[in-house]
Each structure stands twice: as C-alpha cells, then as structure tokens.
Scaffold this motif. Structure first.
Motif, PDB file in Angstrom:
ATOM      1  N   LYS A  69       0.757  -1.129  -0.013  1.00 13.85           N
ATOM      2  CA  LYS A  69       0.174   0.018   0.040  1.00 13.85           C
ATOM      3  C   LYS A  69       0.865   1.196   0.035  1.00 13.85           C
ATOM      4  CE  LYS A  69      -3.791  -2.409   2.559  1.00 13.85           C
ATOM      5  NZ  LYS A  69      -4.382  -2.459   4.052  1.00 13.85           N
ATOM      6  N   LEU A  70       1.917   1.142   0.704  1.00 18.32           N
ATOM      7  CA  LEU A  70       2.669   2.394   0.614  1.00 18.32           C
ATOM      8  C   LEU A  70       3.495   2.715  -0.300  1.00 18.32           C
ATOM      9  CD1 LEU A  70       4.255   4.602   2.433  1.00 18.32           C
ATOM     10  CD2 LEU A  70       6.061   3.164   3.326  1.00 18.32           C
ATOM     11  N   ASP A  71       4.121   1.508  -1.320  1.00 16.33           N
ATOM     12  CA  ASP A  71       4.538   1.694  -2.688  1.00 16.33           C
ATOM     13  C   ASP A  71       3.387   2.555  -3.435  1.00 16.33           C
ATOM     14  OD1 ASP A  71       5.711   1.341  -4.873  1.00 16.33           O
ATOM     15  OD2 ASP A  71       6.132  -0.899  -4.547  1.00 16.33           O
ATOM     16  N   THR A  72       2.220   2.079  -3.517  1.00 17.00           N
ATOM     17  CA  THR A  72       1.142   2.631  -4.418  1.00 17.00           C
ATOM     18  C   THR A  72       1.064   3.938  -3.892  1.00 17.00           C
ATOM     19  OG1 THR A  72       0.028   0.573  -4.717  1.00 17.00           O
ATOM     20  CG2 THR A  72      -1.072   2.463  -5.124  1.00 17.00           C
ATOM     21  N   PHE A  73       1.059   4.348  -2.802  1.00  9.64           N
ATOM     22  CA  PHE A  73       0.822   5.909  -2.236  1.00  9.64           C
ATOM     23  C   PHE A  73       1.919   6.606  -2.536  1.00  9.64           C
ATOM     24  CE2 PHE A  73       1.704   8.892   1.237  1.00  9.64           C
ATOM     25  CZ  PHE A  73       0.801   9.648   1.204  1.00  9.64           C
ATOM     26  N   VAL A  74       3.212   6.206  -2.247  1.00  4.74           N
ATOM     27  CA  VAL A  74       4.311   7.004  -2.808  1.00  4.74           C
ATOM     28  C   VAL A  74       4.735   7.338  -4.189  1.00  4.74           C
ATOM     29  CG1 VAL A  74       7.008   7.220  -2.299  1.00  4.74           C
ATOM     30  CG2 VAL A  74       5.712   6.093  -0.768  1.00  4.74           C
ATOM     31  N   GLU A  75       4.007   6.266  -5.200  1.00 10.68           N
ATOM     32  CA  GLU A  75       4.279   6.358  -6.318  1.00 10.68           C
ATOM     33  C   GLU A  75       3.280   7.416  -6.793  1.00 10.68           C
ATOM     34  OE1 GLU A  75       3.874   3.919 -10.487  1.00 10.68           O
ATOM     35  OE2 GLU A  75       3.314   2.875  -8.576  1.00 10.68           O
ATOM     36  N   ASN A 129       9.644   0.671  11.566  1.00  9.92           N
ATOM     37  CA  ASN A 129       9.993   2.166  11.830  1.00  9.92           C
ATOM     38  C   ASN A 129      10.482   2.582  10.731  1.00  9.92           C
ATOM     39  OD1 ASN A 129       9.319   1.778  14.508  1.00  9.92           O
ATOM     40  ND2 ASN A 129      11.354   1.885  15.666  1.00  9.92           N
ATOM     41  N   ILE A 130      11.313   2.028   9.738  1.00  2.11           N
ATOM     42  CA  ILE A 130      11.785   2.692   8.677  1.00  2.11           C
ATOM     43  C   ILE A 130      10.317   2.896   7.620  1.00  2.11           C
ATOM     44  CG2 ILE A 130      13.169   2.321   6.569  1.00  2.11           C
ATOM     45  CD1 ILE A 130      14.901   0.615   8.411  1.00  2.11           C
ATOM     46  N   SER A 131       9.514   1.817   7.716  1.00  2.00           N
ATOM     47  CA  SER A 131       8.401   2.214   6.879  1.00  2.00           C
ATOM     48  C   SER A 131       7.824   3.107   7.138  1.00  2.00           C
ATOM     49  CB  SER A 131       7.547   0.882   6.757  1.00  2.00           C
ATOM     50  OG  SER A 131       6.382   0.898   6.288  1.00  2.00           O
ATOM     51  N   ASP A 132       7.387   3.359   8.635  1.00  2.00           N
ATOM     52  CA  ASP A 132       6.772   4.321   9.216  1.00  2.00           C
ATOM     53  C   ASP A 132       7.389   5.771   9.004  1.00  2.00           C
ATOM     54  OD1 ASP A 132       4.897   2.800  10.170  1.00  2.00           O
ATOM     55  OD2 ASP A 132       5.545   2.858  12.160  1.00  2.00           O
ATOM     56  N   ILE A 133       8.780   6.085   8.979  1.00  2.00           N
ATOM     57  CA  ILE A 133       9.212   7.027   8.773  1.00  2.00           C
ATOM     58  C   ILE A 133       9.178   7.478   7.287  1.00  2.00           C
ATOM     59  CG2 ILE A 133      11.756   8.026   8.359  1.00  2.00           C
ATOM     60  CD1 ILE A 133      12.856   6.394  10.694  1.00  2.00           C
ATOM     61  N   GLU A 298      13.251  14.170  -2.726  1.00  2.00           N
ATOM     62  CA  GLU A 298      12.898  13.454  -1.764  1.00  2.00           C
ATOM     63  C   GLU A 298      11.749  12.320  -1.599  1.00  2.00           C
ATOM     64  OE1 GLU A 298      14.155  14.209   1.774  1.00  2.00           O
ATOM     65  OE2 GLU A 298      15.752  15.011   0.336  1.00  2.00           O
ATOM     66  N   ALA A 299      10.666  12.537  -2.530  1.00  2.00           N
ATOM     67  CA  ALA A 299       9.650  11.314  -2.602  1.00  2.00           C
ATOM     68  C   ALA A 299      10.223  10.503  -3.425  1.00  2.00           C
ATOM     69  CB  ALA A 299       8.235  12.279  -3.164  1.00  2.00           C
ATOM     70  N   PHE A 300      10.780  10.614  -4.532  1.00  2.00           N
ATOM     71  CA  PHE A 300      11.324   9.604  -5.379  1.00  2.00           C
ATOM     72  C   PHE A 300      12.299   8.797  -4.559  1.00  2.00           C
ATOM     73  CE2 PHE A 300      14.006   7.726  -8.525  1.00  2.00           C
ATOM     74  CZ  PHE A 300      13.041   7.316  -9.328  1.00  2.00           C
ATOM     75  N   ILE A 301      13.292   9.405  -3.905  1.00  2.00           N
ATOM     76  CA  ILE A 301      14.142   8.463  -3.209  1.00  2.00           C
ATOM     77  C   ILE A 301      13.521   7.647  -2.212  1.00  2.00           C
ATOM     78  CG2 ILE A 301      16.128   8.896  -1.330  1.00  2.00           C
ATOM     79  CD1 ILE A 301      16.994  11.362  -2.964  1.00  2.00           C
ATOM     80  N   ALA A 302      12.613   8.267  -1.440  1.00  2.00           N
ATOM     81  CA  ALA A 302      11.495   7.497  -0.592  1.00  2.00           C
ATOM     82  C   ALA A 302      11.209   6.340  -1.057  1.00  2.00           C
ATOM     83  CB  ALA A 302      10.473   8.303   0.103  1.00  2.00           C
ATOM     84  N   LEU A 309      12.966  -2.238   0.606  1.00  2.00           N
ATOM     85  CA  LEU A 309      12.156  -2.877   1.746  1.00  2.00           C
ATOM     86  C   LEU A 309      11.348  -4.050   1.235  1.00  2.00           C
ATOM     87  CD1 LEU A 309      11.124   0.049   3.863  1.00  2.00           C
ATOM     88  CD2 LEU A 309      12.888  -1.616   4.461  1.00  2.00           C
ATOM     89  N   ARG A 310      10.527  -3.758   0.054  1.00  2.00           N
ATOM     90  CA  ARG A 310       9.638  -4.797  -0.464  1.00  2.00           C
ATOM     91  C   ARG A 310      10.601  -6.037  -0.851  1.00  2.00           C
ATOM     92  NH1 ARG A 310       4.884  -3.114  -4.213  1.00  2.00           N
ATOM     93  NH2 ARG A 310       4.129  -5.138  -3.501  1.00  2.00           N
ATOM     94  N   VAL A 311      11.601  -5.575  -1.622  1.00  2.00           N
ATOM     95  CA  VAL A 311      12.390  -6.848  -2.103  1.00  2.00           C
ATOM     96  C   VAL A 311      12.995  -7.482  -0.703  1.00  2.00           C
ATOM     97  CG1 VAL A 311      14.858  -7.060  -3.102  1.00  2.00           C
ATOM     98  CG2 VAL A 311      13.076  -5.617  -4.115  1.00  2.00           C
ATOM     99  N   PHE A 312      13.240  -6.863   0.233  1.00  2.00           N
ATOM    100  CA  PHE A 312      14.066  -7.717   1.332  1.00  2.00           C
ATOM    101  C   PHE A 312      12.887  -8.388   2.069  1.00  2.00           C
ATOM    102  CE2 PHE A 312      15.164  -7.729   5.633  1.00  2.00           C
ATOM    103  CZ  PHE A 312      16.634  -8.182   5.622  1.00  2.00           C
ATOM    104  N   VAL A 313      11.690  -7.753   2.357  1.00  2.00           N
ATOM    105  CA  VAL A 313      10.720  -8.461   3.063  1.00  2.00           C
ATOM    106  C   VAL A 313      10.282  -9.463   2.367  1.00  2.00           C
ATOM    107  CG1 VAL A 313       8.393  -8.220   4.024  1.00  2.00           C
ATOM    108  CG2 VAL A 313      10.117  -6.534   4.412  1.00  2.00           C
ATOM    109  N   GLU A 314      10.022  -9.688   0.893  1.00  2.00           N
ATOM    110  CA  GLU A 314       9.351 -10.771   0.299  1.00  2.00           C
ATOM    111  C   GLU A 314      10.321 -11.718   0.239  1.00  2.00           C
ATOM    112  OE1 GLU A 314       6.238 -10.789  -0.601  1.00  2.00           O
ATOM    113  OE2 GLU A 314       5.770  -8.821   0.390  1.00  2.00           O
TER     114      GLU A 314
END
Length: 391
Positions: A69-75, A129-133, A298-302, A309-314
């Motif tokens: 969901k965060l991926d979609t929002f940030v995009e 925490n990183i995701s929340d940041i 800033e947004a693109f870097i995020a 994060l998604r690559v790591f978690v999955e």
C-alpha cells in the motif's frame, strides 16, 4: 520500464556466510548477466540493499501488505509532484525532465546507482520504523503540495480570469487598456459619448447611417478607437435625451451599444489588479519550482527505499533465513520482454514450483502478494520511470 528480479542464491550459505555470501551472490549475478547478454535482452545492475533487521515472521507478514500500500501511495505522490511541476512550468514544460532529479541525478542514473541512505533511514531501526518514517515523510510532502498548489492555483486562476476579460469579445472584455479620457465628453449636462461595437463588414454602413439613427447625434462625432479580428469599437456623441431612441435604432441595424460609463479610478484599479497578480505570481514561481524540485527528489528517493524494503521483506518471507539473495535491476530492451521472461523462468523456476502452476489471484497467501496478479519464482517489482504519461 525498469524491472528487477531477486533470485536467492541456490547454494546453502556456510556458517561464516558473510564472505561466502558475497561470492555466491556474485556467481548468481554473473550467471544472469551471461544469459541475458547473449541476446541483448536487458541491461543489468546490482541493486544494493544493506543488512536490515529481519524481525519476527508475524511482523514481516503484516509489513508485506503495508509496504504494498505504501508503494502505491508514494508512487502516486511522486507522479503528482511531477505533473504539478509540468503544470507550473507552463510554456517551458519541455524542460520538466531536467528538473525531475533524484539527489542531483537523472532518474535512470539514480536508480541504476542506487545506494541506501543511512542518514535518512538508519538500518539500526526496525523495518516497521523505517516504513513509518517514509510514510510520514511522504504524507507531509503530499499535504504541503496540496496547500502550496491551492494558493498558487487561486492566484493563477484570478490572473487568467482577468486576462480572459482583456481578450474576449468587444461586447464583454475589459476596456481598461483600450479607452482613454480624451475619447469621451465628460461631465456635460447635455451631451454623452457612447461606445458602439460594429462588425468589420458593417463599417461602411455605420459611417453612412449613424448620424441618422436619432435627431440629436453630433455630426462627424464617430471615431474608431480599437478593433480586433471580428469587430471595431467606435465612439459617437449625442444628446442625453436621444440615447434610448439611438440604441433602439442602432440595434435594428446590428450596431451594438456597449453599456459603459467611463470611470478613471475603476479602470486604473483593473490595471493595478492585473499587475499585482502578475507580480505575485512571478514572486511565487521561483520558490514553488525550487520546493517542487527538492520534494520530488525526496519523494522519489523514498519510493526507491520502499522498493528496497519490499524486495527484502518478500525475499525473506519466500526463501527464509539466513538472508541470502542477490538483488538486481533489469532494464529490458523493449522488444525482448517476452524472451527475457522466458530466460528468467528457465534460470529460476527450480526455486519455486508453485510459480509454474496457474495461481488464482484471489488467493491470500502471506508473503506472495498475489493481488498484484504477477507471480514468478523470483521476487519481482516494477519501477515505471515514465512519470508524466497519463494512463
């Protein structure tokens, strides 16, 4: 279109796996390069992900959905800032790409040389925490964009409204830049000057007939003071008590009397309002463009950190511990997508037999993200850098 698959290394890591992990991941990297380079299927890059804190399985499963969901929002926010940059640049819209930079680099360069930003997103923090940041950071950018866009758009809209008044029909447009004091007889007890809009094809008819439209028209008092592509604006002087009769007769011949009362203060106020709005817009333009450039970056870097994060978690959810995978960025050649998929499937199908079967996208299996309706034996996410294209 930029994509990366993330196959784990097939070899089991030894006890001292830090050194050997680098070696076996390098072998995975070399094998992929060899297979894709034979038919020039893609340009490949290593995608560097640091040693992040894994956490518990329950946290990873929940985080998988949250990150999607965060991926979609940030995009969405990244594209929103990019599109607004194009809107603000207006006549120099063709220069928007040179302003869409990430950390000072064009987007392809930044992505292909991606490095985790330790200062912004400390890896000693938990994944949650990183995701929340990132979530809070991008939400703030989104809110600030809405506020700044509202102020600038209101200013721009007001200025455009005034400009439209100066470019419309002679029957409705502002006359602040057209009429002058000497065009009128003012403060006369008996005489008044009217403004008449005459179609260009009717100029000669007007000249022949205007003195006869009433008994009290001042002879030779008509003068053309302005014209546009369709009509001209003429003055005529007559006695006050003949105005109604003159208007009626003029209308019969399609000579339109413009309702207008010369007021120097009101005309000056119109001019001043336009100048003030133009000045305010110019003052806001520079700071707004700078804000958009900084916050797009800033947004693109995020966004790229969310991808990491998604690559790591999955990868951890799918292949387990200890962490042992090689993340790679593949930039496909346009005509080779199908063949590239076939090569990747051939290389990594042994990693997950379920990828060869037909999978129902409605199934809810933790860690598989089947809702995206794309599942492969390697972890895969797409990065679309065509940010200004409307879908």
């Amino acid at each position: 279109m930029t994509r990366w698959p993330v196959p784990p290394d097939s070899a089991q890591p030894p006890t001292n796996y830090t050194t050997m992990w680098d070696k076996t991941c390098q072998q995975t990297w070399e094998n992929l390069n060899a297979e894709t380079s034979r038919a020039s299927l893609s340009t490949n890059y290593k995608f560097h992900i640091p040693d992040l804190k894994v956490g518990t399985l329950d946290v990873l499963v929940g985080l998988s959905d949250e990150l999607a969901k965060l991926d979609t929002f940030v995009e969405v926010v990244v594209k929103k800032v990019a599109h607004y940059m194009a809107d603000v640049l207006e006549d120099t819209r063709d220069r928007v790409q040179e302003n869409l930079l990430a950390n000072g680099f064009d987007l392809v360069t930044y992505v292909t040389r991606y490095q985790w930003d330790m200062a912004k997103y400390p890896i000693k923090q938990s994944l949650k925490n990183i995701s929340d940041i990132i979530s809070k950071q991008v939400a703030q950018i989104d809110n600030d964009l809405k506020a700044r866009a509202s102020v600038y758009n209101n200013l721009k809209g007001s200025l455009q409204s005034l400009e439209r008044k100066n470019t419309g029909s002679l029957l409705t447009r502002s006359l602040a830049d057209v009429v002058k004091k000497e065009h009128f007889i003012l403060d006369s007890e008996y005489l008044v000057t009217l403004l008449i809009v005459i179609p260009k094809a009717s100029y000669s008819d007007w000249e022949k007939s205007y003195e006869t439209l009433s008994d009290m028209v001042v002879p030779r008092s008509s003068k053309k003071i302005f014209e546009d592509q369709e009509a001209g604006l003429f003055t005529v002087t007559l006695f006050h008590r003949a105005v109604d009769d003159f208007k009626h007769n003029a209308r019969q011949l399609r000579f339109m009397v413009r309702d207008f009362l010369y007021n120097e203060e009101e005309l000056r106020a119109d001019k001043d309002a336009k100048s003030r709005l133009a000045s305010d817009k110019k003052k806001q333009f520079g700071p707004l463009v700078r804000w958009l450039k900084v916050n797009f970056s800033e947004a693109f870097i995020a966004w790229m950190h969310v991808k990491a994060l998604r690559v790591f978690v999955e990868s951890v959810l799918r292949y387990g511990l200890p962490v042992n995978f090689q993340a790679m960025l593949l930039q496909p050649n346009r005509k080779s997508m199908k063949r590239l998929r076939e090569v990747l499937h051939s290389l990594y199908r042994h990693l997950d037999s379920s990828a060869a079967a037909v999978i129902d996208p409605s199934m809810d299996i933790p860690g598989l993200n089947l809702s995206q309706q794309e599942y492969y034996p390697y972890v895969f996410y797409k990065v679309d850098l065509n940010l200004l294209e409307h879908k």
